[in-house]
Scaffold this motif. Structure first.
Motif, PDB file in Angstrom:
ATOM      1  N   VAL A   6       0.834  -1.206   0.000  1.00 58.21           N
ATOM      2  CA  VAL A   6       0.000   0.000   0.000  1.00 58.21           C
ATOM      3  C   VAL A   6       0.871   1.260   0.000  1.00 58.21           C
ATOM      4  O   VAL A   6       0.597   2.232  -0.727  1.00 58.21           O
ATOM      5  N   LEU A   7       1.937   1.236   0.781  1.00 55.95           N
ATOM      6  CA  LEU A   7       2.781   2.423   0.891  1.00 55.95           C
ATOM      7  C   LEU A   7       3.660   2.637  -0.343  1.00 55.95           C
ATOM      8  O   LEU A   7       3.901   3.786  -0.754  1.00 55.95           O
ATOM      9  N   GLU A   8       4.160   1.557  -0.974  1.00 54.74           N
ATOM     10  CA  GLU A   8       5.103   1.668  -2.086  1.00 54.74           C
ATOM     11  C   GLU A   8       4.445   1.587  -3.452  1.00 54.74           C
ATOM     12  O   GLU A   8       5.067   1.944  -4.459  1.00 54.74           O
ATOM     13  N   GLY A   9       3.220   1.066  -3.501  1.00 57.06           N
ATOM     14  CA  GLY A   9       2.562   0.928  -4.800  1.00 57.06           C
ATOM     15  C   GLY A   9       2.016   2.244  -5.317  1.00 57.06           C
ATOM     16  O   GLY A   9       0.963   2.713  -4.845  1.00 57.06           O
ATOM     17  N   THR A  29      11.684   0.550  -6.153  1.00 60.62           N
ATOM     18  CA  THR A  29      10.973   0.248  -4.895  1.00 60.62           C
ATOM     19  C   THR A  29      11.895  -0.595  -4.015  1.00 60.62           C
ATOM     20  O   THR A  29      12.081  -1.789  -4.276  1.00 60.62           O
ATOM     21  N   PRO A  30      12.481  -0.015  -2.987  1.00 62.85           N
ATOM     22  CA  PRO A  30      13.465  -0.761  -2.179  1.00 62.85           C
ATOM     23  C   PRO A  30      12.859  -1.912  -1.366  1.00 62.85           C
ATOM     24  O   PRO A  30      13.581  -2.806  -0.929  1.00 62.85           O
ATOM     25  N   SER A  81      13.729  -3.207  -8.124  1.00 62.88           N
ATOM     26  CA  SER A  81      14.924  -2.406  -7.880  1.00 62.88           C
ATOM     27  C   SER A  81      15.364  -1.628  -9.116  1.00 62.88           C
ATOM     28  O   SER A  81      15.775  -0.468  -9.008  1.00 62.88           O
ATOM     29  N   LEU A  82      15.273  -2.244 -10.297  1.00 63.36           N
ATOM     30  CA  LEU A  82      15.799  -1.606 -11.509  1.00 63.36           C
ATOM     31  C   LEU A  82      14.757  -0.752 -12.232  1.00 63.36           C
ATOM     32  O   LEU A  82      15.098   0.281 -12.805  1.00 63.36           O
TER      33      LEU A  82
END
Length: 388
Positions: free
Chosen positions: A40-43, A95-96, A90-91
């Motif tokens: 939810v936070l990174e999408g 998104t870590p 990552s690439l």
């Protein structure tokens, strides 16, 4: 593979089922909650959410597919999906936290590998670090910050999770070893019970057969001299066989109990019928459980004397919790192999007593004692005693 591993490979299915349920109940809910929060936070777009959700589901599916000492093809497929999500995250997506599903899959798979576990663990951690480092090289920005976000944190968390799950693996192994120990104990209990049953059956039928042989031989000798006595001996044989059948039935239904007084009387009658002089010294107050074991010792010893010795005299001393049987006519070739007494010695020891045998100057001693009376305290009888 070690013997323990071979045994664990045959573990009971219900134990694996319990471990699996424990694994699902304790790990999946918190990991799923954290994963949903990260998605939810990174999408930032719908396809970001789709890719991150795929990695999360792949990691959780690996956890659901978990089984002790076993890694399935499905788990490796889930690992591949989670690895692809980390590479794309990552690439492409920057998104870590895309390594989260791969981290779960690694933590489950690494402890269950049978070979090259350390090399695989290093390879998976390097995989996380390499793609994080590629992000730092491809995308401009604060290098130190990017190194922490894409290299240090992902590799560190992966290493920590693998270490924690390896510790949990030791707990699962301990549970399995305890289960194997319970199985072995149950098998040993069954074996001990079978040995006890075989020993009791030997006591009943072996003793009876030797007595029957003795009485039939005596009846045969008396047939032309004392018909009435021969008939009496045959009636006793008939009664003895009937009693043996009853004792065998009682043994099969675990109802058999030896009566020490009866065994003493039987031993006296048998020795006298065989022309052996017997002397019995008996003290009152024999305890019930030792009394039953002492009756078994007396019965087995009586059979051994009739079979193995050319005895003329037998001296039986019965105290409150011990018995000593001394007979002459023992062979001078050393102690004979007496399997029945060897089995009984373990049973006496299990009940806190001791059984010993000794041979000296043509006399043979069999002594069983419990804590109140030490075995072997009764001296060898002298030659000049009247043992009638």
């Amino acid at each position: 593979m070690s013997s323990l591993s071979r045994v664990l490979g045959r573990r009971r299915p219900e134990t694996e089922e319990r471990l699996w349920r424990l694994n699902v109940a304790t790990l999946i809910p918190p990991l799923a909650l954290v994963g949903v929060m990260l998605v939810v936070l990174e999408g930032r777009t719908w396809w970001h959410i789709l890719v991150l959700s795929g990695g999360l589901l792949a990691g959780l599916a690996t956890l659901v597919d978990w089984a002790p000492r076993k890694v399935s093809v499905f788990s490796f497929a889930c690992l591949g999906v989670a690895a692809a999500v980390w590479a794309v995250g990552s690439l492409v997506m920057s998104t870590p936290t895309a390594f989260y599903g791969f981290n779960i899959a690694c933590s489950v798979i690494i402890p269950e590998l049978r070979r090259h576990r350390g090399a695989v663990a290093v390879g998976m951690i390097c995989f996380v670090g390499v793609f994080g480092l590629l992000h730092v090289l491809v995308h401009p920005g604060d290098t130190s910050k990017l190194l922490v976000q894409y290299v240090v944190i992902p590799t560190g968390v992966t290493m920590l999770a693998a270490a924690v799950l390896s510790g949990a693996k030791k707990f699962y192994d301990l549970v399995q070893e305890l289960d194997v120990a319970r199985e072995r104990e149950a098998e040993l209990a069954v074996m001990r019970e079978r040995m006890r049953f075989a020993s009791d059956l030997h006591d009943i039928q072996g003793h009876t057969l030797h007595v029957v042989k003795l009485k039939v031989t005596l009846a045969e000798k008396l047939l032309h001299r004392d018909l009435h006595r021969a008939q009496e001996e045959l009636r006793e044989v008939h009664a003895l066989v009937g009693d043996t059948i009853m004792q065998t039935k009682e043994l099969a239904y675990a109802q058999r109990r030896l009566n020490l007084a009866t065994e003493l009387e039987n031993a006296k009658n048998l020795f006298e019928a065989a022309g052996i002089h017997v002397r019995i010294v008996r003290e009152p107050g024999v305890e019930p459980r030792p009394g039953e074991l002492l009756g078994q010792v007396l019965r087995e010893t009586t059979t051994n004397i009739l079979r193995h010795a050319q005895a003329r005299q037998v001296h039986i001393v019965l105290s409150a919790s011990g018995i000593s049987i001394v007979n002459d006519g023992a062979q001078d070739e050393g102690l004979p192999e007496l399997r029945g007494l060897s089995t009984l010695s373990h049973r006496v020891a299990d009940n806190g007593g001791e059984l010993k045998v000794a041979q000296q100057a043509g006399r043979f001693l069999t002594a069983a004692g419990f804590p109140r009376v030490a075995p072997g305290t009764v001296p060898m009888m002298t030659t000049g005693e009247d043992h009638r």
